[in-house]
Scaffold this motif. Structure first.
Motif, short mmCIF file in Angstrom:
data_model
loop_
_atom_site.label_atom_id
_atom_site.label_comp_id
_atom_site.label_asym_id
_atom_site.label_seq_id
_atom_site.Cartn_x
_atom_site.Cartn_y
_atom_site.Cartn_z
N ILE A 118 76.27 -3.23 126.71
CA ILE A 118 77.39 -4.16 126.56
C ILE A 118 78.72 -3.42 126.73
O ILE A 118 79.63 -3.88 127.44
CB ILE A 118 77.34 -4.87 125.19
N ILE A 119 78.75 -2.23 126.12
CA ILE A 119 79.98 -1.43 126.25
C ILE A 119 80.20 -1.04 127.71
O ILE A 119 81.30 -1.20 128.25
CB ILE A 119 79.89 -0.16 125.35
N GLN A 120 79.16 -0.58 128.33
CA GLN A 120 79.24 -0.18 129.74
C GLN A 120 79.64 -1.38 130.61
O GLN A 120 80.43 -1.24 131.54
CB GLN A 120 77.89 0.39 130.21
N TYR A 121 79.06 -2.52 130.26
CA TYR A 121 79.36 -3.73 131.03
C TYR A 121 80.84 -4.05 130.93
O TYR A 121 81.50 -4.34 131.93
CB TYR A 121 78.51 -4.88 130.49
N ARG A 122 81.30 -4.04 129.70
CA ARG A 122 82.71 -4.40 129.50
C ARG A 122 83.64 -3.44 130.23
O ARG A 122 84.63 -3.85 130.79
CB ARG A 122 83.05 -4.42 128.02
N GLU A 123 83.26 -2.16 130.19
CA GLU A 123 84.12 -1.15 130.80
C GLU A 123 84.05 -1.15 132.33
O GLU A 123 85.04 -0.99 133.01
CB GLU A 123 83.75 0.24 130.28
N ARG A 124 82.89 -1.36 132.87
CA ARG A 124 82.70 -1.14 134.31
C ARG A 124 82.40 -2.41 135.12
O ARG A 124 82.87 -2.53 136.24
CB ARG A 124 81.54 -0.15 134.53
N ILE A 125 81.66 -3.26 134.61
CA ILE A 125 81.18 -4.37 135.46
C ILE A 125 82.01 -5.65 135.28
O ILE A 125 82.15 -6.41 136.21
CB ILE A 125 79.69 -4.65 135.16
N MET A 126 82.50 -5.84 134.05
CA MET A 126 83.15 -7.12 133.75
C MET A 126 84.25 -7.46 134.77
O MET A 126 84.28 -8.57 135.31
CB MET A 126 83.74 -7.07 132.35
N THR A 127 85.10 -6.48 135.05
CA THR A 127 86.19 -6.73 135.99
C THR A 127 85.66 -7.11 137.36
O THR A 127 86.09 -8.08 137.98
CB THR A 127 87.08 -5.46 136.11
N TRP A 128 84.66 -6.33 137.74
CA TRP A 128 84.08 -6.59 139.08
C TRP A 128 83.41 -7.97 139.14
O TRP A 128 83.55 -8.72 140.09
CB TRP A 128 83.07 -5.48 139.39
N VAL A 129 82.73 -8.28 138.05
CA VAL A 129 82.03 -9.57 138.02
C VAL A 129 83.04 -10.72 138.04
O VAL A 129 82.87 -11.70 138.77
CB VAL A 129 81.12 -9.67 136.77
N LEU A 130 84.08 -10.57 137.25
CA LEU A 130 85.07 -11.66 137.16
C LEU A 130 85.77 -11.88 138.50
O LEU A 130 86.16 -13.00 138.84
CB LEU A 130 86.10 -11.36 136.08
N LYS A 131 85.86 -10.75 139.25
CA LYS A 131 86.51 -10.88 140.56
C LYS A 131 85.52 -11.28 141.66
O LYS A 131 85.92 -11.56 142.78
CB LYS A 131 87.18 -9.54 140.94
N SER A 132 84.28 -11.25 141.33
CA SER A 132 83.27 -11.53 142.36
C SER A 132 83.41 -12.96 142.89
O SER A 132 83.86 -13.86 142.18
CB SER A 132 81.86 -11.33 141.80
N LYS A 133 83.02 -13.14 144.14
CA LYS A 133 83.17 -14.44 144.80
C LYS A 133 82.33 -15.51 144.12
O LYS A 133 82.72 -16.67 144.03
CB LYS A 133 82.76 -14.31 146.27
#
Lengths: 173, 628
Positions: free
Chosen positions: A133-148
């Protein structure tokens, strides 16, 4: 779907990762073990009494229930092994004499196997989930939110209606 | 951040309360649904429950109006009951054990009629009646009783006789052999063939042998002829031997035919025996139909119960299985001081409604895990007053603690009243037991599908009434009417679907002694008629049978063999010897001719000398005469 969406929101919100991870771990116990068992009353009590995220519990319960269908034979074998283990036999025999333990169906192979596996996996799952969850928030969340895909979802009427419903229910941040 | 949220306790309490409240409110409906759905899967037929009432202290369930359909008959209930009160051990139930402390079942009835179909799935037509029942066989036997001892003519027309069979065998054999020998004789050398051989041999010996080549040619032909003759002789010889064997076989069959009437006579006499022993099994035939019906009923219910017995066995084995059941798991048992089975009805009171009245049943320890409590299931049946039955009691013990399981039952009927019981409805011999009182006791065992039972009946004050068409039937009827006390002992043994029922009664002995006197005169007459009829039949057959049994005497074969033997003796000498013989013959002829000529000349000379001598003598005589 609503619960999934809520979990997605929680992951992205500032809810403690440990609370979500504990919810996932407790959901695993509910999902893996037979639901209508005495120990699940205790599980439910712990979920209610401690600050464990209930949405994570519900989603985890649903996911691990699905896995349980596949893993039941493994749980049964494990339960058979534990209950037949010679060193433990005196313990099981003494527990068998007490109604409360009989009521807990400790001598049922599926329950014993699934509970044992759940308890062994509980702590590792708690920390792994927290870490992810921590890793997700730090690394993936932004990318996911910006994903098409997410952008498309957000733009859809369906998302708007879910969002509106969540607002009414006080789920939205 | 605080770890504990106290409002969670409230939430937990609400959830638990909601669960218990739901259970309290809907438990009865849930149990009703559970009984119906699990019942339908167990009985494979519709299960309906009117209502279920749940009491919590102590935990007991009252089930009102339950019907269970019969999977084999759409409009019939396997059973139904009016009310069942079940007292269950709540704690054990929570632990996964169904411990029924008390079961009170009222108005239990089997085979009742349904208003709507009890089938879960559409079934094809009932198979009932496809197979002959035991009672049908017995009825057939009963029919035979009425038709016993017909007159000799009818008897011979109806019974398969050894005489007929022997005649048939003989005539068929004769016909078969005739055809066979007709074909064989075509392949064998006849008189013409032998004559032809003669001519051929004669031709070889005719005329002079002109040269060595001529001689060799003739010899070769003779050898060839001899070879053919030898082969034909062998065939004739073999045929002669086989004919002899066939004659012996046919003679044996002929002898069998001649002796068959005697065997028939003995057989018919013992079977239809107008002797007392011949009717010794009459009680079996008389009462067999009724007893056959009872056994049929037993088989019917056993077959109905069999799937449930098998399921109980399977459950028992499942509990003992070493291999875990996949995806379901199982409860592992550990040592406990007072072990209880997974399912047990510790005590049950039932009132069983039957067409004859109500039977009270008390059962104890109904469980598929008897070994755990080390007690068998016991059932006591009592009925003080049933239709025509007073004082019925039965003790049944179902002991499946060890393999093989054993079910035993004993029963007593203090008084059985029989009134107007039709025993034989045959128009040949109608027999009714108008009145009788009886005492019955019996015992039965069932183990591994094999039944052993002994039922003893003692009847008193019996009043039979009979009517028969034939004199024999009337005789039987009259003898039975004279019997007022009799016993009837029924022994049953064998697999449940193949019961061997043996019925013995002193009624047989009574009939035997009664018939001894009545039948002695008729016996002789009947036996004489039978003997006469059989002999007439034999005479009829014998006139039709060829005295030579359809076979030749074989003389032709012997004559042909003799002629062939003579021809085979013919020898052709060699050329030199023949020439020598010819020269010798010529020399002998010449010698004979010379001798003949010399003899003739000698005779002529002698004749002439004699004539001269006579002439001289005459001359001297004349001279002498002239002197005187």
């Amino acid at each position: 779907m609503g619960q999934l969406l809520k979990l997605f929101k929680l992951l992205n919100a500032d809810v403690s990762p440990m609370q979500i991870a504990a919810g996932i771990a407790m959901g695993m116990i509910l999902g893996f073990t037979p639901l209508w068992s005495l120990h699940n009353l205790l599980t439910l009590f712990i979920i209610c009494m401690f600050r464990i995220n209930t949405s994570a519990v519900l989603v985890s319960f649903a996911v691990f229930s699905g896995f349980a269908y596949l893993l039941d034979p493994v749980f049964i074998q494990t339960g058979e092994f534990i209950l037949a283990y010679p060193e433990l036999k005196p313990l099981w025999t003494s527990l068998y004499q007490q109604d409360i333990w009989r009521l807990a169906h400790f001598n049922h192979t599926l329950l014993m196997g699934s509970l044992a596996v759940s308890l062994v996996l509980w702590l590792p799952l708690l920390f792994i989930a927290r870490l992810l969850i921590i890793q997700y928030r730090e690394r993936i969340m932004t990318w996911v939110l910006k994903s098409k895909v997410v952008q498309a979802l957000k733009a859809s009427k369906w998302y708007s209606s879910i969002q509106a419903a969540a607002s009414v229910a006080g789920l939205s941040k | 951040m605080k770890m504990i949220r106290w409002q969670g306790f409230l939430a937990f309490s609400l959830i638990v309360a909601a669960i218990f409240l739901s259970f309290y409110l809907f438990a009865a409906s849930f149990i009703k649904w559970g009984i119906e759905s699990s019942g339908e899967s167990a009985f494979n037929a519709k299960v309906n429950v009117n209502s279920v009432k749940l009491n919590y202290s102590p935990l007991s369930i009252a089930i009102n109006g339950m019907t269970v359909g019969d999977e084999s008959e759409a409009m019939v209930n396997l059973f139904e009951f009016e009310r069942a009160a079940v007292s269950v051990d709540f704690w054990k139930l929570m632990m996964g054990q169904v411990i029924v402390k008390d079961l009170d079942l009222q108005g239990l009835a089997f085979g009742t009629t349904r208003k709507a179909s009890g089938l879960l799935v559409k079934k094809s037509g009932s198979q009932a009646g496809d197979e002959d029942s035991i009672s049908d066989d017995v009825k057939e036997g009963l029919k035979e009783v009425a038709e016993k001892a017909p007159d000799a003519k009818t008897l011979l027309a109806r019974e398969p006789l050894k005489t007929d069979a022997a005649y048939k065998t003989l005539t068929e054999s004769i016909a078969q052999k005739k055809t066979y020998w007709a074909d064989v004789e075509k392949t064998l050398p006849n008189k013409d063939a032998v004559k032809l051989y003669e001519q051929q041999v004669k031709a070889l010996f005719e005329g002079d042998i002109k040269s060595v080549q001529d001689f060799e040619q003739r010899k070769k032909k003779l050898d060839q002829l001899k070879q053919d003759m030898k082969a034909d002789r062998l065939a004739l010889s073999q045929a002669k031997d086989q004919l002899k064997e066939d004659r012996v076989a046919l003679k044996q069959q002929f002898s069998t035919l001649k002796n068959a009437p005697k065997a028939d006579y003995e057989h018919l006499k013992s079977k239809y025996g107008l002797n007392a022993g011949g009717i010794a099994n009459i009680s079996g035939l008389l009462f067999g139909a009724e007893i056959g019906n009872y056994s049929h009923t037993f088989l019917h219910w056993y077959n109905k119960a069999q799937p449930f017995i098998a399921r109980a066995e399977a459950m028992k084995k499942e509990g003992e299985a070493d291999e875990p059941v996949r995806a379901k798991g199982r409860f592992i048992r550990f040592y406990e001081k007072n072990p209880q089975p997974d399912f047990i009805i510790q005590k049950a009171d039932l009132s069983l409604l039957t067409p004859q009245g109500t039977i009270q049943a008390k059962a104890k320890d109904i469980t598929h895990q008897q070994a755990l409590i080390n007690r068998p299931t016991t059932i006591q049946l009592t009925a003080d007053q049933l239709d025509n039955i007073h004082g019925f009691s039965s003790d049944i013990i179902l002991d499946y603690r060890q393999e093989p399981g054993l079910s035993t039952a004993t029963f007593d009927v203090a008084k059985l009243v029989i009134a107007d019981q039709k025993i034989s409805g045959s128009n040949k011999l109608a027999l009714t037991l108008q009145l009788a009182t009886g005492v019955i006791n019996g015992s039965a065992k069932l183990s591994e599908g094999v039944v052993t039972a002994q039922i003893n009946n003692q009847f008193n004050q019996a009043q039979f009434k009979s009517s028969g068409q034939s004199s024999m039937a009337r005789e039987v009827g009259a003898a039975i009417e004279g019997i007022h006390d009799f016993d009837l002992n029924i022994a049953v043994k064998g697999a449940v679907d193949e019961l061997d029922i043996s019925i013995k009664s002193n009624i047989d002995n009574k009939l035997k002694s009664a018939f001894k006197g009545r039948l002695s005169a008729k016996k002789k007459e009947w036996q004489a008629n039978l003997d006469k009829a059989l002999n007439e039949r034999l005479s009829g057959y014998l006139t039709k049978v060829d005295p030579n049994l359809g076979l030749g005497d074989g003389k032709g074969f012997s004559e042909n063999i003799g002629q062939l033997d003579n021809l085979l003796k013919s020898q052709l000498t060699d050329y030199t010897a023949q020439q020598k013989a010819k020269a010798k013959k010529e020399a002998d002829a010449k010698k004979a001719e010379a001798k003949k000529k010399a003899d003739a000349e000698k005779a002529e000379a002698k004749r002439k000398a004699d004539a001269e001598k006579a002439k001289q003598k005459d001359k001297a005589k004349n001279k002498l005469k002239s002197l005187f």
